[in-house]
Write a protein that holds these residues in place. Structure first.
Motif, PDB file in Angstrom:
ATOM      1  N   LYS A  40       3.460  -6.141  12.811  1.00 36.00           N
ATOM      2  CA  LYS A  40       3.522  -6.895  14.060  1.00 36.00           C
ATOM      3  C   LYS A  40       4.059  -6.031  15.191  1.00 36.00           C
ATOM      4  O   LYS A  40       3.527  -6.043  16.313  1.00 36.00           O
ATOM      5  CB  LYS A  40       4.407  -8.133  13.869  1.00 36.00           C
ATOM      6  N   THR A  41       5.146  -5.281  14.919  1.00 40.88           N
ATOM      7  CA  THR A  41       5.747  -4.436  15.954  1.00 40.88           C
ATOM      8  C   THR A  41       4.803  -3.312  16.371  1.00 40.88           C
ATOM      9  O   THR A  41       4.744  -2.934  17.546  1.00 40.88           O
ATOM     10  CB  THR A  41       7.074  -3.838  15.454  1.00 40.88           C
ATOM     11  N   ALA A  42       4.062  -2.779  15.405  1.00 41.20           N
ATOM     12  CA  ALA A  42       3.119  -1.694  15.698  1.00 41.20           C
ATOM     13  C   ALA A  42       1.858  -2.199  16.383  1.00 41.20           C
ATOM     14  O   ALA A  42       1.083  -1.405  16.923  1.00 41.20           O
ATOM     15  CB  ALA A  42       2.758  -0.963  14.407  1.00 41.20           C
ATOM     16  N   GLY A  43       1.641  -3.516  16.327  1.00 41.25           N
ATOM     17  CA  GLY A  43       0.453  -4.088  16.962  1.00 41.25           C
ATOM     18  C   GLY A  43      -0.811  -3.870  16.168  1.00 41.25           C
ATOM     19  O   GLY A  43      -1.903  -3.721  16.748  1.00 41.25           O
ATOM     20  N   ILE A  44      -0.676  -3.831  14.845  1.00 34.25           N
ATOM     21  CA  ILE A  44      -1.840  -3.649  13.981  1.00 34.25           C
ATOM     22  C   ILE A  44      -1.879  -4.782  12.957  1.00 34.25           C
ATOM     23  O   ILE A  44      -0.882  -5.474  12.729  1.00 34.25           O
ATOM     24  CB  ILE A  44      -1.793  -2.300  13.235  1.00 34.25           C
ATOM     25  N   GLY A  45      -3.029  -4.967  12.337  1.00 37.37           N
ATOM     26  CA  GLY A  45      -3.159  -5.996  11.321  1.00 37.37           C
ATOM     27  C   GLY A  45      -2.477  -5.580  10.022  1.00 37.37           C
ATOM     28  O   GLY A  45      -2.367  -4.388   9.729  1.00 37.37           O
ATOM     29  N   GLN A  46      -2.030  -6.575   9.248  1.00 36.23           N
ATOM     30  CA  GLN A  46      -1.392  -6.255   7.984  1.00 36.23           C
ATOM     31  C   GLN A  46      -2.369  -5.571   7.024  1.00 36.23           C
ATOM     32  O   GLN A  46      -1.973  -4.733   6.217  1.00 36.23           O
ATOM     33  CB  GLN A  46      -0.827  -7.530   7.335  1.00 36.23           C
ATOM     34  N   GLY A  47      -3.637  -5.936   7.152  1.00 36.37           N
ATOM     35  CA  GLY A  47      -4.642  -5.289   6.311  1.00 36.37           C
ATOM     36  C   GLY A  47      -4.707  -3.798   6.571  1.00 36.37           C
ATOM     37  O   GLY A  47      -4.830  -2.986   5.635  1.00 36.37           O
ATOM     38  N   THR A  48      -4.618  -3.418   7.838  1.00 37.17           N
ATOM     39  CA  THR A  48      -4.626  -1.994   8.202  1.00 37.17           C
ATOM     40  C   THR A  48      -3.422  -1.283   7.607  1.00 37.17           C
ATOM     41  O   THR A  48      -3.536  -0.168   7.085  1.00 37.17           O
ATOM     42  CB  THR A  48      -4.606  -1.836   9.733  1.00 37.17           C
ATOM     43  N   LEU A  49      -2.274  -1.946   7.666  1.00 34.96           N
ATOM     44  CA  LEU A  49      -1.052  -1.352   7.118  1.00 34.96           C
ATOM     45  C   LEU A  49      -1.144  -1.202   5.614  1.00 34.96           C
ATOM     46  O   LEU A  49      -0.833  -0.141   5.063  1.00 34.96           O
ATOM     47  CB  LEU A  49       0.151  -2.228   7.489  1.00 34.96           C
ATOM     48  N   TYR A  50      -1.593  -2.246   4.932  1.00 38.70           N
ATOM     49  CA  TYR A  50      -1.631  -2.215   3.469  1.00 38.70           C
ATOM     50  C   TYR A  50      -2.744  -1.318   2.925  1.00 38.70           C
ATOM     51  O   TYR A  50      -2.676  -0.891   1.770  1.00 38.70           O
ATOM     52  CB  TYR A  50      -1.779  -3.634   2.908  1.00 38.70           C
ATOM     53  N   ARG A  51      -3.753  -1.057   3.732  1.00 37.39           N
ATOM     54  CA  ARG A  51      -4.786  -0.110   3.279  1.00 37.39           C
ATOM     55  C   ARG A  51      -4.209   1.295   3.158  1.00 37.39           C
ATOM     56  O   ARG A  51      -4.641   2.094   2.329  1.00 37.39           O
ATOM     57  CB  ARG A  51      -5.977  -0.119   4.246  1.00 37.39           C
ATOM     58  N   ARG A  52      -3.229   1.602   3.991  1.00 33.12           N
ATOM     59  CA  ARG A  52      -2.617   2.932   3.938  1.00 33.12           C
ATOM     60  C   ARG A  52      -1.394   2.953   3.032  1.00 33.12           C
ATOM     61  O   ARG A  52      -1.166   3.936   2.327  1.00 33.12           O
ATOM     62  CB  ARG A  52      -2.232   3.387   5.354  1.00 33.12           C
ATOM     63  N   TYR A  53      -0.602   1.889   3.044  1.00 26.61           N
ATOM     64  CA  TYR A  53       0.631   1.835   2.248  1.00 26.61           C
ATOM     65  C   TYR A  53       0.644   0.528   1.453  1.00 26.61           C
ATOM     66  O   TYR A  53       0.721  -0.551   2.045  1.00 26.61           O
ATOM     67  CB  TYR A  53       1.861   1.911   3.149  1.00 26.61           C
ATOM     68  N   SER A  54       0.580   0.618   0.145  1.00 24.16           N
ATOM     69  CA  SER A  54       0.501  -0.580  -0.690  1.00 24.16           C
ATOM     70  C   SER A  54       1.835  -1.315  -0.773  1.00 24.16           C
ATOM     71  O   SER A  54       1.880  -2.479  -1.170  1.00 24.16           O
ATOM     72  CB  SER A  54       0.037  -0.209  -2.101  1.00 24.16           C
ATOM     73  N   SER A  55       2.919  -0.635  -0.415  1.00 26.87           N
ATOM     74  CA  SER A  55       4.245  -1.255  -0.471  1.00 26.87           C
ATOM     75  C   SER A  55       5.182  -0.543   0.494  1.00 26.87           C
ATOM     76  O   SER A  55       4.871   0.555   0.989  1.00 26.87           O
ATOM     77  CB  SER A  55       4.821  -1.177  -1.886  1.00 26.87           C
ATOM     78  N   LYS A  56       6.332  -1.142   0.735  1.00 26.73           N
ATOM     79  CA  LYS A  56       7.329  -0.499   1.594  1.00 26.73           C
ATOM     80  C   LYS A  56       7.854   0.778   0.938  1.00 26.73           C
ATOM     81  O   LYS A  56       8.230   1.723   1.636  1.00 26.73           O
ATOM     82  CB  LYS A  56       8.473  -1.466   1.894  1.00 26.73           C
ATOM     83  N   MET A  57       7.872   0.806  -0.399  1.00 27.59           N
ATOM     84  CA  MET A  57       8.311   2.008  -1.084  1.00 27.59           C
ATOM     85  C   MET A  57       7.398   3.188  -0.750  1.00 27.59           C
ATOM     86  O   MET A  57       7.864   4.302  -0.496  1.00 27.59           O
ATOM     87  CB  MET A  57       8.336   1.787  -2.606  1.00 27.59           C
ATOM     88  N   ASP A  58       6.074   2.947  -0.720  1.00 33.39           N
ATOM     89  CA  ASP A  58       5.135   4.014  -0.364  1.00 33.39           C
ATOM     90  C   ASP A  58       5.389   4.512   1.057  1.00 33.39           C
ATOM     91  O   ASP A  58       5.345   5.709   1.333  1.00 33.39           O
ATOM     92  CB  ASP A  58       3.693   3.513  -0.469  1.00 33.39           C
ATOM     93  N   LEU A  59       5.660   3.588   1.942  1.00 32.26           N
ATOM     94  CA  LEU A  59       5.927   3.935   3.339  1.00 32.26           C
ATOM     95  C   LEU A  59       7.223   4.746   3.452  1.00 32.26           C
ATOM     96  O   LEU A  59       7.273   5.764   4.153  1.00 32.26           O
ATOM     97  CB  LEU A  59       6.019   2.660   4.171  1.00 32.26           C
ATOM     98  N   CYS A  60       8.247   4.300   2.738  1.00 30.97           N
ATOM     99  CA  CYS A  60       9.524   5.026   2.751  1.00 30.97           C
ATOM    100  C   CYS A  60       9.350   6.431   2.184  1.00 30.97           C
ATOM    101  O   CYS A  60       9.932   7.397   2.692  1.00 30.97           O
ATOM    102  CB  CYS A  60      10.566   4.274   1.937  1.00 30.97           C
ATOM    103  N   MET A  61       8.570   6.550   1.119  1.00 30.99           N
ATOM    104  CA  MET A  61       8.357   7.858   0.506  1.00 30.99           C
ATOM    105  C   MET A  61       7.709   8.826   1.487  1.00 30.99           C
ATOM    106  O   MET A  61       8.097   9.987   1.572  1.00 30.99           O
ATOM    107  CB  MET A  61       7.490   7.722  -0.748  1.00 30.99           C
ATOM    108  N   GLU A  62       6.724   8.347   2.240  1.00 34.30           N
ATOM    109  CA  GLU A  62       6.062   9.242   3.193  1.00 34.30           C
ATOM    110  C   GLU A  62       7.010   9.632   4.326  1.00 34.30           C
ATOM    111  O   GLU A  62       7.026  10.792   4.754  1.00 34.30           O
ATOM    112  CB  GLU A  62       4.799   8.599   3.755  1.00 34.30           C
ATOM    113  N   LEU A  63       7.787   8.671   4.805  1.00 38.30           N
ATOM    114  CA  LEU A  63       8.763   8.992   5.846  1.00 38.30           C
ATOM    115  C   LEU A  63       9.785  10.006   5.342  1.00 38.30           C
ATOM    116  O   LEU A  63      10.114  10.976   6.039  1.00 38.30           O
ATOM    117  CB  LEU A  63       9.491   7.721   6.293  1.00 38.30           C
ATOM    118  N   LEU A  64      10.286   9.791   4.131  1.00 40.06           N
ATOM    119  CA  LEU A  64      11.263  10.712   3.560  1.00 40.06           C
ATOM    120  C   LEU A  64      10.658  12.093   3.334  1.00 40.06           C
ATOM    121  O   LEU A  64      11.319  13.105   3.562  1.00 40.06           O
ATOM    122  CB  LEU A  64      11.805  10.164   2.241  1.00 40.06           C
TER     123      LEU A  64
END
Length: 201
Positions: A40-64
């Protein structure tokens, strides 16, 4: 041309997602932020987000991983500049900086732990880039110390492994939350223990 534009759009989406997630994590804490809030904050659909990152853990791993690349560049610069110093001094500085970095990212480890506990795709601590990097650097420094006579001969691989095991994020969290150790206490005790053990004469 269209394919190149799609790749550029995907790269821009990645930057936007990571920038947004990092901002929200810093502001609200990693565990408090949801994937829905990030999208929501990024202004994108959740589908777009989940296509790249299946979970918050995946997102955290890439950031780290992105942040860890910058951190290792700093460590490598230090090790190169300090190449003439005794190994004991370099190891002490390396471990001190490592603990500071781990302490800064401590909340992120909670996400990995809680997600992994209910997921078959568990994060393998000994195979993640930070662990592999630290193991390689420790082995190299310990071997240098053995070759120069600064320490007695020892099993370099096993010693590096034992150090890495001692700073497992789960143990780190346990000491801080359940045993009420401060970050500085953990760092002091840990470094002192291994300095006495490895560099005992």
């Amino acid at each position: 041309m269209e394919q190149r534009s799609e790749r550029r759009d995907a790269a821009e989406h990645r930057k936007l997602i990571l920038r947004t997630a990092n901002h929200l994590f810093v502001k609200h804490g990693v565990e408090s932020v949801s994937m829905h809030q990030i999208a929501k904050t990024a202004g994108i659909g959740q589908g777009t987000l989940y296509r790249r990152y299946s979970s918050k853990m995946d997102l955290c791993m890439e950031l780290l991983n992105d942040e860890f690349k910058r951190f290792t560049e700093e460590l490598n610069s230090y090790l190169e500049a300090a190449a003439t110093l005794p190994v004991q001094e370099r190891l002490t500085t390396l471990m001190s900086r490592w603990f500071d970095y781990a302490a800064e990212k401590l909340e992120w480890f909670h996400v990995f732990k809680s997600t992994a506990s209910c997921s078959a795709d568990e994060v393998k601590y000994y195979k993640v880039p930070p662990c592999l990097y630290l193991k390689e650097v420790l082995e190299r420094l310990l071997q240098e110390a053995v070759d120069s006579g600064e320490i007695q001969p020892l099993d370099v691989e096993f010693t590096a492994f034992s150090i890495i095991t001692g700073i497992n994020p789960e143990a780190f969290i346990h000491l801080v939350q359940d045993r009420n150790y401060s970050i500085d206490q953990i760092k002091t005790h840990f470094i002192s223990l291994y300095r006495r053990t490895i560099f005992a004469t």
